[in-house]
Design an enzyme around this catalytic site. Structure first.
Site, PDB file in Angstrom:
ATOM      1  N   GLU A 184      -5.994  -0.265  -6.762  1.00  0.00           N
ATOM      2  CA  GLU A 184      -5.209   0.771  -7.509  1.00  0.00           C
ATOM      3  C   GLU A 184      -4.252  -0.839  -8.045  1.00  0.00           C
ATOM      4  O   GLU A 184      -3.910  -1.286  -7.330  1.00  0.00           O
ATOM      5  CB  GLU A 184      -4.732   1.164  -6.476  1.00  0.00           C
ATOM      6  CG  GLU A 184      -4.998   2.648  -5.960  1.00  0.00           C
ATOM      7  CD  GLU A 184      -4.384   3.403  -4.943  1.00  0.00           C
ATOM      8  OE1 GLU A 184      -3.950   4.708  -5.263  1.00  0.00           O
ATOM      9  OE2 GLU A 184      -3.749   2.815  -3.949  1.00  0.00           O
TER      10      GLU A 184
ATOM     11  N   SER B 213       1.069  -1.265  -0.318  1.00  0.00           N
ATOM     12  CA  SER B 213       0.285   0.148   0.138  1.00  0.00           C
ATOM     13  C   SER B 213       0.954   0.986  -0.188  1.00  0.00           C
ATOM     14  O   SER B 213       0.142   2.222   0.086  1.00  0.00           O
ATOM     15  CB  SER B 213      -0.842   0.289   1.470  1.00  0.00           C
ATOM     16  OG  SER B 213      -0.569  -0.855   2.132  1.00  0.00           O
TER      17      SER B 213
ATOM     18  N   ASN C  33      -3.390   6.931  -0.550  1.00  0.00           N
ATOM     19  CA  ASN C  33      -2.827   6.752   0.829  1.00  0.00           C
ATOM     20  C   ASN C  33      -2.358   7.980   0.906  1.00  0.00           C
ATOM     21  O   ASN C  33      -1.403   8.874   1.837  1.00  0.00           O
ATOM     22  CB  ASN C  33      -1.963   5.534   1.175  1.00  0.00           C
ATOM     23  CG  ASN C  33      -2.834   4.701   1.575  1.00  0.00           C
ATOM     24  OD1 ASN C  33      -4.001   5.058   1.424  1.00  0.00           O
ATOM     25  ND2 ASN C  33      -2.874   2.862   1.310  1.00  0.00           N
TER      26      ASN C  33
ATOM     27  N   HIS D 143      -3.010  -3.324  -5.688  1.00  0.00           N
ATOM     28  CA  HIS D 143      -3.642  -2.180  -4.190  1.00  0.00           C
ATOM     29  C   HIS D 143      -4.634  -2.586  -3.841  1.00  0.00           C
ATOM     30  O   HIS D 143      -5.509  -1.726  -4.608  1.00  0.00           O
ATOM     31  CB  HIS D 143      -2.903  -0.765  -4.243  1.00  0.00           C
ATOM     32  CG  HIS D 143      -2.890  -0.810  -2.398  1.00  0.00           C
ATOM     33  ND1 HIS D 143      -2.979   0.320  -2.307  1.00  0.00           N
ATOM     34  CD2 HIS D 143      -3.172  -1.636  -1.474  1.00  0.00           C
ATOM     35  CE1 HIS D 143      -3.747   1.221  -1.308  1.00  0.00           C
ATOM     36  NE2 HIS D 143      -3.594  -0.108  -0.488  1.00  0.00           N
TER      37      HIS D 143
END
Ligand code: 3H9
Length: 690
Positions: A432, A399, A470, A420
């Site tokens: 992702e 991540s 993130n 991800h």
């Protein structure tokens, strides 16, 4: 007749055939063609309305929304069906959705293929059925069932369609032939508008409204849809139609529907990559390394889509626990009626535990989901490099970590990328896909195809710390933490963002994830990474006194055993005040408007940087990430759409205001925002020169 609408006489039956791929959306040419065909019915005794291709009408043509209306409108076409002197039969296969179902309800009878489904998904576009559906459906199915379908948006199957009265008969075999046969037996018109008004069953209606209030918090279409459906009982048919129209037009021109339509098209666009020139490889056997929550979820996502999966964990006990977790999740889903028990067992059987690395030698795609540490990931990829077929694709579920560094642990970095997933991976729709510096086009094309097959919404990201989602979240969390240090109580910070529409506040979220995760991350940051110490002072102190969040029964909030409700703790407020005093932070009132503004500006400013660096291909991809992975309210369209609604000039002015107050470190406006403010442009229209 046009190419899109043609007619054929079958004895005394006129077949009206529509062919408007891919989903037979009811665009102007379709509407005009159907009206013309009905006008030419001649001496036919009955008519059948049939669509070519994979589906009956999937609804009004959404691309026409916001453009000047063109006659005949959908309500006018449906009126022509009702006014046709001969009975008209809708032959439904595939889906009849939205305006498609409303068209079928304008017919006298509906025959439905056993595998077909019907529904009113308009609520997901911030509207409700606006071509008579709210007046006709209740006259067949009742008010509560219509409200249920309208507010939840999910289609119902053929059996239920007949049970509710919305369809007349199920067809097995050729839908067109069966519809013609059925039509020849009907001698009478049977217009729904002539049926009596529905009765009001208040308790059943209240139950539907309670469900929607929870699932669709903040969506104004819920109240408007309810008002329209209730009008079917309160008003004569024509007046009910007028009421529906008035409420529908209010919504379609409003910001919420604009935002939700933006997401509809963005979610389809995100799988398209400019310049990608390769066909995907076919995938059969999937490998997953790591049987923790993430690895198990990934294995389930593939098994659910019919793939065979090999699941490996270097720790035999962990593998056993992972397989047990998977089994119990499948059994729970069967117990809730989401799948049959046979289907649940079948899916479970598709996941085979693997006891050594060699088990991956036959896999086409292998996804690593082990502990989030570079040395651990590299060791896994070095093993995979030895056993995987040379043409197999290797993916990491990291991540945050640098996908290029992970790829460097192998002989052929071009077959490596990031996939991800978001937790729980078998449920969350976002994926992702991280394209490394050396990733082959075919590797990327195959991962995008895999995403589609497992029903995920893929968004392609370049390599950077935390990728799109993130990386942006860091600033959002930072501002939430700073607002708290400056004077807002934790529950005030969370409430402000919850009221904005987020599913939960960032501080309750931190407790859920575990405060120790951020604590450990901050201590293992590498060169080039940075964070704001003031924003995490409280969390560091809490971890050091053993308050790690929900898992220890206390974090920023307290938790009672077996209860996840965050409860404010005066001791935590005292710690915040003490930390603020120690670090010279002057406490003051921080309004909920300021909390929302600072958190959103932080997201937007980082989003702009991500866009101009080419990490995200387009602004709408960022919106797709936030709406599908982070619970950003769909009716606000995503952070970049929200920014465009506010305007780049306004965003720039507010960023400069905070820059003046807090300094340049976190608040320097992205050059892209300056560019858009100067040119009057929007993120939505901006294109990077490549
Ligand atoms: C409505 O009906 C309002 C009325 O009540 C009142 C009016 C007065 N229009 O999803 P896919 C395109 S509102 C235009 O990838 P799938 C889509 O963009 C409507 N285009 O396929 C895509 O284009 P591209 C209520 C549409 O097999 C291509 O078709 N109806 C429409 O995964 C393929 O779509 C809905 O909300 C449309 N209505 O799923 C249903 N629908 O290839 C919306 C699709 O260029 N549609 N396109 O990217 C769906 O839910 C899915 O498309 C469906 C097929 C389940 C049908």
């Amino acid at each position: 007749m046009s190419e899109i609408v043609s007619t054929e006489s079958r004895g005394d039956c006129l077949v009206i055939r529509v062919n408007n791929p891919p989903v037979n959306a009811l665009g102007h040419a379709v509407r005009a063609g159907v009206v013309t065909a009905l006008a030419d019915i001649g001496g036919a005794r009955c008519a059948v309305l049939h669509c070519e291709g994979r589906t009956f009408f999937a609804g009004a043509d959404i691309t026409e929304f916001g453009k000047p209306p063109q006659s005949p409108s959908l309500p006018e076409m449906i009126a022509a069906l009702e006014d046709c002197p001969a009975p008209v039969i809708a032959a439904i296969h595939g889906m009849a959705l939205g305006g498609g179902l409303e068209t079928a309800l304008g017919c006298d009878y509906r025959i439905i293929d056993r595998k077909a489904r019907i529904g009113f998904p308009e609520i997901d576009l911030g509207i409700f059925p606006g071509a008579g559906g709210t007046q006709r459906a209740p006259r067949l199915a009742g008010i509560a069932a219509t409200l249920g379908m309208t507010l939840d948006g999910k289609p119902i199957d053929a059996t239920r369609a007949v049970k509710t009265g919305l369809c007349d008969e199920i067809s097995d075999g050729d839908i067109l032939e069966n519809a013609i046969e059925f039509a020849m037996q009907q001698s009478q018109k049977r217009r729904i508008r002539d049926l009596p008004s529905p009765v009001v069953d208040q308790p059943a209606i209240d139950a539907e409204l309670a469900k929607a209030a929870k699932a669709r918090r903040g969506q104004i279409a819920v109240d408007k849809a309810t008002e329209a459906v209730l009008a079917s009982a309160a008003l004569p048919f024509e007046q009910g139609l007028e009421k529906e129209r008035e409420l529908f037009l209010e919504l379609i021109g409003g910001p919420q529907s604009r935002a939700m339509r933006h997401l509809f098209f963005s979610e389809r666009l995100s799988a398209k990559v400019d310049g990608l020139n390769a066909s995907p490889k076919s995938l059969g056997l999937i490998g997953v390394v790591g049987s923790g929550t993430m690895g198990s979820g990934i294995a389930m996502a593939f098994a659910n889509a019919g793939f065979s999966v090999r699941l490996f964990d270097a720790n035999a006990d962990a593998l056993k626990a992972g397989m047990e977790r998977i089994r119990s999740l499948y059994m729970a889903s069967a117990a809730k009626g989401r799948t049959s028990e046979a289907e649940a067992l079948d899916r479970y059987d598709r996941i085979q535990p693997a006891h050594n690395w060699e088990a991956f030698s036959a896999c086409d795609l292998i996804i690593e989901a082990v502990f989030e540490r570079m040395d651990v990931k590299k060791a896994v990829f070095a093993e995979l490099d030895k056993v995987a077929r040379a043409d197999a694709i290797l993916a990491t579920n990291t991540s945050y970590l640098d996908v290029d560094s992970i790829a460097a642990a192998t002989k052929d970095p071009a077959r490596i990328l990031g996939m991800h997933f978001f937790s729980p991976a078998n449920v969350m729709r976002l994926l992702e896909i991280v394209r490394g510096a050396k990733t082959y086009d075919i590797t990327l094309a195959t991962a995008l195809d895999a995403a589609k097959r497992i029903k995920k919404v893929p968004v392609v990201s370049g390599v950077c710390h935390g990728f799109i989602g993130n990386r942006m979240l860091k600033g959002y969390g930072r501002e939430a933490g700073l607002c708290m240090m400056e004077g807002a109580a934790p529950e005030a910070v969370d409430k402000a963002l919850y009221d904005f529409g987020m599913p939960m506040g960032p501080l309750a979220m931190a407790d859920l994830a575990g405060l120790d995760i951020g604590y450990d991350n901050r201590r293992s940051m590498t060169a080039g990474e940075d964070y704001e110490p003031l924003a995490s002072l409280l969390q560091d102190r809490l971890v050091e006194i053993g308050r790690k969040g929900q898992k220890t029964g206390a974090g920023i909030y307290n938790y009672e055993p077996g209860n996840r409700t965050p409860r404010p703790d005066p001791d935590v407020n005292a710690i915040i005040e003490q930390l603020a005093a120690e670090h010279g932070v002057k406490r003051r009132d921080v309004s909920s408007e300021e909390i929302v503004e600072r958190c959103m500006l932080a997201l937007i400013n980082e989003g702009a940087a991500i866009l101009s660096e080419g990490i995200a291909q387009r602004a709408s991809d960022i919106d797709v990430v936030y709406a599908n992975g982070y619970g950003f309210p769909r009716y606000r369209g995503g952070p970049m759409f929200y920014a465009d609604e506010l305007g780049a000039g306004h965003i720039l002015e507010r960023l400069e205001n905070y820059q003046e107050k807090y300094g340049p470190k976190w608040w320097t406006p992205s050059p892209l925002i300056r560019e858009l403010a100067a040119s009057g442009g929007t993120f939505g229209h901006w294109k990077r020169d490549r």
